[in-house]
Motif scaffolding. Structure first.
Motif, short mmCIF file in Angstrom:
data_model
loop_
_atom_site.label_atom_id
_atom_site.label_comp_id
_atom_site.label_asym_id
_atom_site.label_seq_id
_atom_site.Cartn_x
_atom_site.Cartn_y
_atom_site.Cartn_z
N LEU A 195 -8.76 29.88 74.46
CA LEU A 195 -7.69 30.85 74.73
C LEU A 195 -8.18 32.05 75.53
CD1 LEU A 195 -5.86 30.93 71.27
CD2 LEU A 195 -4.99 29.95 73.41
N ALA A 196 -9.50 32.20 75.68
CA ALA A 196 -10.06 33.39 76.33
C ALA A 196 -9.84 33.34 77.83
CB ALA A 196 -11.55 33.50 76.01
N GLY A 197 -9.01 34.24 78.33
CA GLY A 197 -8.81 34.37 79.76
C GLY A 197 -9.73 35.41 80.36
N PRO A 198 -9.73 35.59 81.68
CA PRO A 198 -10.61 36.56 82.33
C PRO A 198 -10.45 37.98 81.81
CG PRO A 198 -9.68 35.07 83.95
CD PRO A 198 -8.98 34.78 82.66
N ALA A 202 -13.19 40.15 79.75
CA ALA A 202 -13.63 41.42 80.33
C ALA A 202 -13.48 42.56 79.33
CB ALA A 202 -12.84 41.71 81.60
N TRP A 203 -12.36 42.55 78.59
CA TRP A 203 -12.16 43.61 77.60
C TRP A 203 -13.12 43.45 76.43
CZ3 TRP A 203 -10.03 48.09 78.13
CH2 TRP A 203 -9.72 48.86 77.00
N LEU A 204 -13.40 42.23 76.03
CA LEU A 204 -14.36 41.96 74.96
C LEU A 204 -15.74 42.49 75.33
CD1 LEU A 204 -15.36 40.51 72.36
CD2 LEU A 204 -15.49 38.41 73.70
N PHE A 205 -16.20 42.21 76.55
CA PHE A 205 -17.50 42.70 77.02
C PHE A 205 -17.49 44.22 77.14
CE2 PHE A 205 -18.28 38.34 77.81
CZ PHE A 205 -19.61 38.18 78.13
N HIS A 206 -16.42 44.78 77.66
CA HIS A 206 -16.32 46.23 77.80
C HIS A 206 -16.41 46.92 76.44
CE1 HIS A 206 -14.59 50.19 78.58
NE2 HIS A 206 -13.63 49.91 77.74
N GLN A 207 -15.72 46.37 75.46
CA GLN A 207 -15.71 46.97 74.13
C GLN A 207 -17.10 46.95 73.48
OE1 GLN A 207 -12.86 48.76 73.39
NE2 GLN A 207 -11.97 47.41 71.85
N TYR A 216 -17.49 42.51 64.68
CA TYR A 216 -16.79 42.56 63.40
C TYR A 216 -15.74 43.67 63.38
CZ TYR A 216 -19.45 46.61 61.65
OH TYR A 216 -19.99 47.86 61.46
N ARG A 217 -15.94 44.71 64.20
CA ARG A 217 -14.90 45.74 64.34
C ARG A 217 -13.83 45.30 65.33
NH1 ARG A 217 -18.71 51.14 64.95
NH2 ARG A 217 -19.82 50.95 62.97
N GLN A 218 -14.26 44.62 66.37
CA GLN A 218 -13.28 44.12 67.33
C GLN A 218 -12.35 43.09 66.68
OE1 GLN A 218 -14.09 43.33 71.46
NE2 GLN A 218 -16.23 43.97 71.23
N GLU A 219 -12.88 42.35 65.72
CA GLU A 219 -12.06 41.37 65.01
C GLU A 219 -10.80 42.01 64.44
OE1 GLU A 219 -12.73 38.09 61.39
OE2 GLU A 219 -14.13 39.75 61.68
N LYS A 220 -10.95 43.21 63.88
CA LYS A 220 -9.79 43.92 63.32
C LYS A 220 -8.86 44.41 64.43
CE LYS A 220 -12.63 45.58 59.46
NZ LYS A 220 -13.17 46.77 58.76
N THR A 494 -13.49 41.19 85.13
CA THR A 494 -12.28 40.38 85.30
C THR A 494 -12.36 39.56 86.58
OG1 THR A 494 -10.95 42.02 84.09
CG2 THR A 494 -9.77 40.45 85.47
N TYR A 495 -12.81 40.19 87.64
CA TYR A 495 -12.95 39.50 88.93
C TYR A 495 -13.95 38.35 88.82
CZ TYR A 495 -13.41 38.92 93.98
OH TYR A 495 -13.41 38.41 95.25
N LEU A 496 -15.08 38.59 88.17
CA LEU A 496 -16.10 37.54 88.03
C LEU A 496 -15.57 36.36 87.21
CD1 LEU A 496 -19.36 39.58 87.34
CD2 LEU A 496 -18.56 38.64 89.51
#
Length: 527
Positions: A195-198, A202-207, A216-220, A494-496
């Motif tokens: 399900l992971a789109g660009p 990108a937001w996951l890496f940024h966070q 574990y914080r992003q999970e919430k 996102t571009y990559l």
């Protein structure tokens, strides 16, 4: 010999024997006293060392972390308030200001100049817009801005569904066994059957890597957006995306680093739970850093995760590199082939700053170091050639005086001795910057670049696997290099993740040049 003489001789022998016994007792007491004095001196030295350690640890725990030298209380600061720094005496007259000064405008407008604007018009209607005297409707006469506020719109998730349309030909040729069918091509995603789109990646890496937010914080947070995804899945997304799409650029960065003439290097400890070398999880791994100098057209910040701090790691990373390397006094950097090490005066000064405040000689050594840094700041605007000439005439004499001063200090042990030995052992490396105007006086650039890893480590603590640590190193490399080239990290990632899965860079590696942070197309789309 008569009886009297024999008695006299016997008494003399007894007396001599008694004197010998007393002399032996005195010798034993003197020896015991000497041992006690030696023990007292050792205990005194140990107490002084412990006191020094307590002062150092207290300063580390409760003191300021800045290495800036404290300003003389009698000296005015540039941004200070002279009224507070020079209090009025009782005899001086005072004047009380009673009027209200108008606040300078423009600060809020500058902060919000790039934000879209939504106007809220507050108007009168019906009876509220009727005159109390004549009862007629009131006419508009003007308007004014009363208040401004910034509004926040939380993140929003939506599902993008790719549908491929199929087409067939209605030709009636009897010789054809089947009709001609063609389907529209669908762009490939960064992770197959995921399900992971660009933008999500990108937001996951940024966070995680820019903001230091562990999974574990992003999970919430993802749950609050409406996506129930586990931290394990998030970690797998990071590993998979890093090895599939970031690693090609990661290796290209390392090749370009080896072509430089001057580099900075540093390392910091790291923890990997499931180690491949059989050592316990409490063993310290390492994140190594190599980066370009400040004045370079295409800056690169490169991180490497490894299980060890051995010299073999830096030998492999700097394979084929020829030039100068800014580093600290760690022995792994010593005697590298075709590499000249450049010492760090910030490290040398820091060791004298760690000495107890009772040692005035340490303060004098710090003063010498401060003079060197002050003069170097005055030369920062010069060209490398002019800087080298000015360093020879202004800074070299101070360095010579510094070494003459510390050579005259007599100390046996403690942090002062450690600082002196470090400065003496590193003398060749510490004076190397005088030979080339492109070289820096310190390795602070590398220490600043290693800080994102330190901040992230304090939040997510460790990596479960070696692949996880390597993925982190790739992510930090791409993100910090993007920032050094003035890119928006989220747009760049996102571009990559959108373009690389649909690029045949494995067949034609030259295509990767279009994805480097300084390429024209990246600068136009991700600045």
């Amino acid at each position: 010999m008569n009886t009297f003489e024999s008695k006299l001789i016997e008494e003399n022998q007894k007396l001599l024997k008694k004197l010998d016994q007393q002399a032996q007792l005195l010798a034993q007491k003197e020896e015991k006293i000497n041992k006690l004095q030696l023990k007292m001196m050792e205990q005194t030295d140990k107490i002084d060392t412990l006191i020094e350690q307590v002062e150092f640890l207290s300063k580390k725990l409760f003191g300021s972390s800045s290495e800036k030298t404290k300003v003389d209380p009698g000296q005015l600061t540039l941004f200070g308030d002279p009224v507070l720094e020079e209090p009025l005496t009782k005899d001086e007259p005072t004047e009380e200001i009673t009027y209200r000064r108008r606040k300078t405008s423009g600060r809020k407008a500058e902060l919000t100049k790039d934000l879209p604007i939504e106007e809220v018009h507050c108007e009168l209607h019906g009876e509220d817009c009727t005159c109390d005297h004549c009862g007629q409707a009131m006419k508009p006469m003007g308007k004014k801005v009363v208040r401004e506020e910034v509004c926040f719109v939380p993140a929003r998730l939506y599902k993008k569904v790719y549908i491929s349309h199929a087409y067939e030909c209605d030709c009636h040729d009897p010789n054809l066994e089947a009709k001609s069918i063609r389907c529209a091509e669908v762009p490939k995603g960064p992770i197959q059957r995921s399900l992971a789109g660009p933008t999500t990646l990108a937001w996951l890496f940024h966070q995680k890597f820019e903001l230091g937010l562990p999974t574990y914080r992003q999970e919430k947070e993802w749950s609050s957006y409406g996506l129930e995804v586990s931290r394990k899945t998030l970690s797998n997304w990071i590993i998979r995306a890093s090895f599939d799409w970031l690693e090609p650029l990661y290796k290209l960065f390392l090749d370009k680093l080896r072509q430089q003439e001057v580099l900075h290097a540093d390392e910091t400890y790291y923890q990997i739970l499931n180690r491949s070398d059989g050592k316990p999880a409490t063993s310290e791994a390492r994140i190594w850093l190599i980066r370009t100098i400040k004045d370079v057209s295409h800056p690169i910040v490169f991180y490497h995760a490894d299980l060890t701090r051995a010299k073999s790691v830096i030998l492999e990373l700097l394979r084929s590199f020829k030039g100068w390397l800014h580093c600290d006094g760690y022995i792994a950097y010593k005697d590298l082939p075709n590499v000249t090490t450049v010492g760090c005066w910030a490290h040398a000064r820091r060791k004298f700053q760690e000495v107890s405040t009772e040692h005035g000689k340490a303060k004098q050594a710090v003063h010498f170091c401060n003079q060197i840094f002050r003069l170097e700041r005055e030369l920062i605007h010069l060209s490398p050639e002019e800087r080298q000439i000015q360093r020879e005439s202004k800074i070299r004499p101070i360095i010579e005086s510094f070494y003459q001063f510390i050579e005259g200090i007599r100390t046996v042990k403690g942090k002062l001795q450690t600082a002196i030995v470090y400065a003496q052992n590193q003398r060749r490396a510490l004076t190397e910057f005088l030979s080339n105007g492109r070289l820096e006086i310190s390795n602070n650039l590398a220490e600043q670049a290693i800080r994102p890893v330190v901040v992230g480590r304090k939040n997510y603590l460790f990596s479960t696997s070696v692949k996880g640590a390597q993925a982190n190193a790739m992510a930090y490399t791409l993100i910090e290099t993007a920032k050094a080239n003035g890119l928006n990290v989220y747009r760049y990632l996102t571009y990559l993740f959108e373009k690389l899965p649909n690029c045949e860079f494995l067949v034609n590696p030259q295509l990767l040049g279009d994805f480097l942070p300084w390429s024209k197309i990246i600068q136009e789309n991700c600045k």
